[in-house]
Design a protein around this motif. Structure first.
Motif, short mmCIF file in Angstrom:
data_model
loop_
_atom_site.label_atom_id
_atom_site.label_comp_id
_atom_site.label_asym_id
_atom_site.label_seq_id
_atom_site.Cartn_x
_atom_site.Cartn_y
_atom_site.Cartn_z
N ARG A 275 0.83 -1.19 0.00
CA ARG A 275 0.00 0.00 0.00
C ARG A 275 0.87 1.24 0.00
N ASP A 276 1.98 1.21 -0.75
CA ASP A 276 2.81 2.40 -0.84
C ASP A 276 1.95 3.57 -1.28
N ARG A 277 2.28 4.74 -0.83
CA ARG A 277 1.53 5.93 -1.23
C ARG A 277 2.47 6.95 -1.84
N ARG A 278 3.29 6.51 -2.76
CA ARG A 278 4.21 7.43 -3.41
C ARG A 278 3.54 8.02 -4.64
N PRO A 279 3.49 9.34 -4.77
CA PRO A 279 2.83 9.96 -5.91
C PRO A 279 3.66 9.84 -7.19
N ILE A 280 2.96 9.93 -8.31
CA ILE A 280 3.59 9.79 -9.62
C ILE A 280 3.07 10.85 -10.56
N PRO A 281 3.94 11.57 -11.22
CA PRO A 281 3.44 12.47 -12.25
C PRO A 281 3.09 11.64 -13.48
N ALA A 282 2.04 12.01 -14.17
CA ALA A 282 1.58 11.23 -15.32
C ALA A 282 2.66 11.12 -16.39
N SER B 98 -2.11 9.24 -6.80
CA SER B 98 -1.98 8.73 -5.44
C SER B 98 -2.98 7.62 -5.15
N GLU B 99 -3.64 7.11 -6.19
CA GLU B 99 -4.63 6.06 -6.01
C GLU B 99 -3.98 4.68 -5.95
N TRP B 100 -3.54 4.30 -4.76
CA TRP B 100 -2.97 2.97 -4.56
C TRP B 100 -4.05 2.06 -4.01
N PHE B 101 -4.05 0.82 -4.43
CA PHE B 101 -4.99 -0.15 -3.85
C PHE B 101 -4.21 -1.39 -3.40
N THR B 102 -4.87 -2.26 -2.68
CA THR B 102 -4.24 -3.41 -2.06
C THR B 102 -4.25 -4.62 -2.97
N VAL B 103 -3.10 -5.28 -3.08
CA VAL B 103 -2.99 -6.54 -3.82
C VAL B 103 -2.45 -7.58 -2.85
N THR B 104 -3.11 -8.75 -2.81
CA THR B 104 -2.69 -9.85 -1.96
C THR B 104 -2.74 -11.15 -2.77
N PRO C 213 3.57 2.20 -22.52
CA PRO C 213 3.10 3.58 -22.51
C PRO C 213 1.57 3.67 -22.56
N ALA C 214 0.91 2.73 -23.25
CA ALA C 214 -0.56 2.74 -23.31
C ALA C 214 -1.15 2.49 -21.93
N ILE C 215 -0.56 1.56 -21.18
CA ILE C 215 -1.01 1.32 -19.81
C ILE C 215 -0.78 2.56 -18.96
N ALA C 216 0.40 3.15 -19.06
CA ALA C 216 0.72 4.34 -18.27
C ALA C 216 -0.25 5.48 -18.55
N GLU C 217 -0.59 5.66 -19.82
CA GLU C 217 -1.48 6.76 -20.22
C GLU C 217 -2.88 6.63 -19.62
N HIS C 218 -3.33 5.39 -19.40
CA HIS C 218 -4.69 5.17 -18.93
C HIS C 218 -4.79 4.75 -17.46
N THR C 219 -3.67 4.77 -16.74
CA THR C 219 -3.67 4.35 -15.34
C THR C 219 -4.31 5.38 -14.44
N ILE C 220 -5.28 4.93 -13.62
CA ILE C 220 -5.90 5.80 -12.62
C ILE C 220 -5.64 5.28 -11.20
N GLY C 221 -5.02 4.14 -11.08
CA GLY C 221 -4.67 3.57 -9.79
C GLY C 221 -3.83 2.33 -10.01
N ARG C 222 -3.17 1.88 -8.95
CA ARG C 222 -2.35 0.69 -9.07
C ARG C 222 -2.12 0.03 -7.72
N GLY C 223 -1.71 -1.19 -7.76
CA GLY C 223 -1.36 -1.94 -6.57
C GLY C 223 -0.29 -2.94 -6.94
N ARG C 224 0.44 -3.43 -5.94
CA ARG C 224 1.55 -4.34 -6.25
C ARG C 224 1.78 -5.32 -5.14
N ILE C 225 2.17 -6.52 -5.53
CA ILE C 225 2.68 -7.52 -4.60
C ILE C 225 3.94 -8.09 -5.22
N THR C 226 4.95 -8.33 -4.38
CA THR C 226 6.24 -8.83 -4.85
C THR C 226 6.54 -10.16 -4.19
#
Length: 194
Positions: free
Chosen positions: A3-10, A38-44, A172-185
């Motif tokens: 649930r990182d909350r690091r902002p990203i410029p488009a 800043s729209e991070w969501f949870t991935v499990t 780049p197409a994914i980046a252009e249309h991203t409104i939120g993201r989540g990650r698990i490693t």
């Protein structure tokens, strides 16, 4: 859980993702505060915890028990306006930089999980770093332990690229249309190799 909350410029985010997920993918310091994401969501996952080992069955067949299946993933807290999801799985520890193992998009915006070994209808898959469409399971060189990041992107578009799109087009197409993201490693390799 990530649930990182690091902002990203488009614009910077698009360049970072297009640059084959250099560093941490779409993560960077904002240069334009109005363009922060800043729209991070949870991935499990029910089979591994964030930052822990992926079970052997999710690795390539070079590893004992390797079956090459996609692990089950679940996500929650996605932003309003999500029309679809994309998943990019990459290995940031590759000898030549980040190696992209999977690019899939067009996952319906009402879906919130993938089962093990999922085969999804009406989705599109882009080419990996190995120039093949589809999932390439974790398979680090013998004796090496690598991280595998499953980043799920909430998109404002049903499917932003065509089947078989090259990384230079799909990312780049994914980046252009991203409104939120989540990650698990998950980690894989090292002593697991034959």
């Amino acid at each position: 859980m990530s649930r990182d909350r690091r902002p990203i410029p488009a614009a910077v985010g698009a360049l970072a993702l297009a640059g084959v997920l250099g560093g941490c993918g779409l993560i960077g310091q904002p240069q334009n505060k109005s363009a922060e994401l800043s729209e991070w969501f949870t991935v499990t996952s029910p089979v591994f915890r964030d930052g822990r080992d992926l079970p052997p069955r999710y690795g390539c067949t070079t590893y004992p028990g390797g079956g090459g299946k996609t692990p089950p993933l679940r996500w929650s807290g996605t932003p309003a306006g999500t029309k679809s999801f994309a998943i990019v799985m990459d290995d940031p520890d590759g000898s030549s930089g980040a190696y992209v193992h999977w690019v899939i998009a067009g996952i319906d915006g009402t879906v919130n999980e993938l089962v093990e070994g999922a085969r999804l209808d009406r989705t599109v898959e882009g080419l990996t770093t190995g120039k093949k469409a589809g999932y390439a399971p974790p398979c680090p060189p013998k004796g090496e332990r690598h991280r595998y990041r499953f980043t799920i992107y909430a998109l404002d578009d049903p499917a932003p690229f065509q089947n078989g799109a090259a990384l230079k087009d799909s990312l780049p197409a994914i980046a252009e249309h991203t409104i939120g993201r989540g990650r698990i490693t998950g980690n894989f390799g090292g002593e697991q190799a034959r």
